[in-house]
Design an enzyme around this catalytic site. Sequence first.
Site, short mmCIF file in Angstrom:
data_model
loop_
_atom_site.label_atom_id
_atom_site.label_comp_id
_atom_site.label_asym_id
_atom_site.label_seq_id
_atom_site.Cartn_x
_atom_site.Cartn_y
_atom_site.Cartn_z
N LYS A 1 0.70 -1.35 0.00
CA LYS A 1 0.23 -0.02 0.06
C LYS A 1 0.88 1.34 -0.06
O LYS A 1 1.93 1.10 0.31
CB LYS A 1 -0.83 0.09 1.34
CG LYS A 1 -2.29 0.82 1.06
CD LYS A 1 -3.02 -0.03 0.23
CE LYS A 1 -4.45 0.54 0.11
NZ LYS A 1 -5.56 -0.21 -0.42
N GLY B 1 -18.03 7.50 -2.85
CA GLY B 1 -17.09 7.73 -3.95
C GLY B 1 -16.87 6.56 -5.07
O GLY B 1 -17.85 5.95 -5.41
N ASN B 2 -15.67 6.00 -5.26
CA ASN B 2 -15.70 4.93 -6.29
C ASN B 2 -16.66 3.55 -6.04
O ASN B 2 -17.34 3.13 -6.52
CB ASN B 2 -14.35 4.59 -6.71
CG ASN B 2 -14.33 3.32 -7.39
OD1 ASN B 2 -14.61 2.26 -7.04
ND2 ASN B 2 -13.79 3.45 -8.65
P1 NAD Z 1 -13.11 7.46 -2.92
O1 NAD Z 1 -11.86 8.34 -2.73
O2 NAD Z 1 -13.50 7.27 -4.17
O3 NAD Z 1 -14.12 7.56 -2.01
C1 NAD Z 1 -14.37 7.74 -0.81
C2 NAD Z 1 -15.71 8.12 -0.07
O4 NAD Z 1 -15.59 8.46 1.36
C3 NAD Z 1 -16.17 9.54 -0.55
O5 NAD Z 1 -17.34 9.60 -0.98
C4 NAD Z 1 -15.85 10.30 0.69
O6 NAD Z 1 -16.70 11.64 0.69
C5 NAD Z 1 -16.29 9.45 1.73
N1 NAD Z 1 -15.70 9.79 3.10
C6 NAD Z 1 -14.40 10.15 3.39
N2 NAD Z 1 -14.28 10.76 4.64
C7 NAD Z 1 -15.72 10.08 5.09
C8 NAD Z 1 -15.89 10.28 6.53
N3 NAD Z 1 -15.04 10.80 7.44
N4 NAD Z 1 -17.31 9.72 6.90
C9 NAD Z 1 -18.02 9.35 5.63
N5 NAD Z 1 -17.50 9.39 4.50
C10 NAD Z 1 -16.18 9.83 4.07
O7 NAD Z 1 -12.27 6.18 -2.34
P2 NAD Z 1 -12.77 4.65 -2.69
O8 NAD Z 1 -11.87 3.75 -3.76
O9 NAD Z 1 -14.10 4.34 -2.93
O10 NAD Z 1 -12.57 3.65 -1.50
C11 NAD Z 1 -13.59 3.58 -0.48
C12 NAD Z 1 -12.94 2.34 0.56
O11 NAD Z 1 -12.75 1.11 -0.15
C13 NAD Z 1 -11.73 2.69 1.25
O12 NAD Z 1 -11.53 1.83 2.51
C14 NAD Z 1 -10.74 2.01 0.23
O13 NAD Z 1 -9.49 1.31 0.94
C15 NAD Z 1 -11.63 0.52 -0.09
N6 NAD Z 1 -11.22 -0.06 -1.21
C16 NAD Z 1 -11.27 0.53 -2.47
C17 NAD Z 1 -10.99 -0.17 -3.53
C18 NAD Z 1 -11.15 0.67 -5.00
O14 NAD Z 1 -11.10 -0.42 -6.08
N7 NAD Z 1 -11.01 1.56 -5.22
C19 NAD Z 1 -10.70 -1.58 -3.58
C20 NAD Z 1 -10.84 -2.11 -2.27
C21 NAD Z 1 -11.10 -1.57 -1.31
#
Ligand code: NAD
Length: 415
Positions: free
Chosen positions: A105, A219-220
Amino acid sequence: MSEQNLFEDVKKHLCSCSADLQVTPNLEAIMKMPMRELHVSIPVRMDDGSIRAFAGFRVQYNDALGPTKGGIRFHPDETIDTIRGLAAIMTWKCALHNLPLGGAKGGVICNPKKMSRGEIERLARAYIQAVCHFIGPDRDIPAPDVYTDASMMAWMMDEYSKIVQKTTFGVITGKPVSLGGSEGREDATARGGWFIIREAAKDTGIFLEGARVAIQGFGNVGANAALIGQELFSCTVVAVSDSRGGIYSRIGLDIRALLAYKEKTGSVTDFPGAENITNDELLELEVDILIPAALENVITLDNASRIKARLIAEFANGPVSSDADALLHSRGMPILPDILCNGGGVIVSYFEMVQNFNLDHWDAEEVNQRLEKKMVVAYKAVHDLSFKNNVPMRQAGYTIAVGRVVKAMKSRGWV
Ligand code: NAD
């Protein structure tokens, strides 16, 4: 992010399966530490002409099973222990899903919401300059994570390619489809998670059509989870949230309209026809399925006794602290653990690597079919072991994953 330490929690999960696997203390000690870490200071010229130095990290946790893989997070509250914990989770996730990859990471302490696009691009490129000798297509392959996206992966791939003097698609995944990215990568984490929920719903007697779903994060992962839940599985998404707060509608939210609204306003809050709620209230709603899809440690001992969902699906990494996990388990609440549930992202990232190595491009149908197959196989293995050993699904998942890493370490002659 709460005061809870993600790395310490992940180590506890690792220990939970040591007895089952007869892991010796020495072996356990090896797996409780990252194998390599790089700490960098990244100078970036800001738009006002000043220079700012950002702290960045890359942690390669364990590469017994293959080159390491894991996202890059840009977040103001980033800490090295969070990155270590996330790198460890990646190790167990790749192993559980039977990928020939180790876990890693990366992260940079910064607030992209307060930076211009130009500043973010310069930081993304400078991060790659700082870590380029540490990563590589057959060494360590980054991907997007919180507050990083496909366009940043494109800049990073481009920067690495300039350094090594050849286009190197395979150095990073989650790229745009127009630039060596895979079909299906954008929604892979959410889609994969829903395959796990679908299987678990059959086993727990939850009828998905009309099931009430609350999702933290838009988010994503969270936004795609909402869309797929509504459109593919006919669920009623009653609540979602982002960093500014949440919204609730008893009759369900129109997710496509909400996506357009968030695009325009920057947040889900004040969405017409819905009621504003806090992130804490969202987690405590009476729903069938709760999907934390934002950050780690949002369900802790502080609120675990008030969680009312019938099923928790960890689309985020580490959203439930280890002590809350034990409490929820004692209440009989099923938790689909992160290493199982959100593996779709790294699985399709792995497909992207395979396509890049072969200069190939699969269509979305092929990607999604292959994803579904891998998710269902992993679910069944975890479910069956959980049933056989009468342990929580997280412990069963760790037992399978850690067992595979231990076997690889022994085969290599490390232990
Ligand atoms: P992202 O940046 O696209 O979205 C993050 C979201 O979380 C946003 O909507 C943001 O506003 C919200 N957020 C941030 N702080 C917050 C808070 N304090 N309270 C509530 N919401 C909050 O990120 P992502 O890629 O969607 O990742 C989200 C989670 O999924 C993370 O834990 C990441 O490690 C995990 N993840 C992501 C992927 C991937 O393919 N992107 C894969 C596996 C796991």
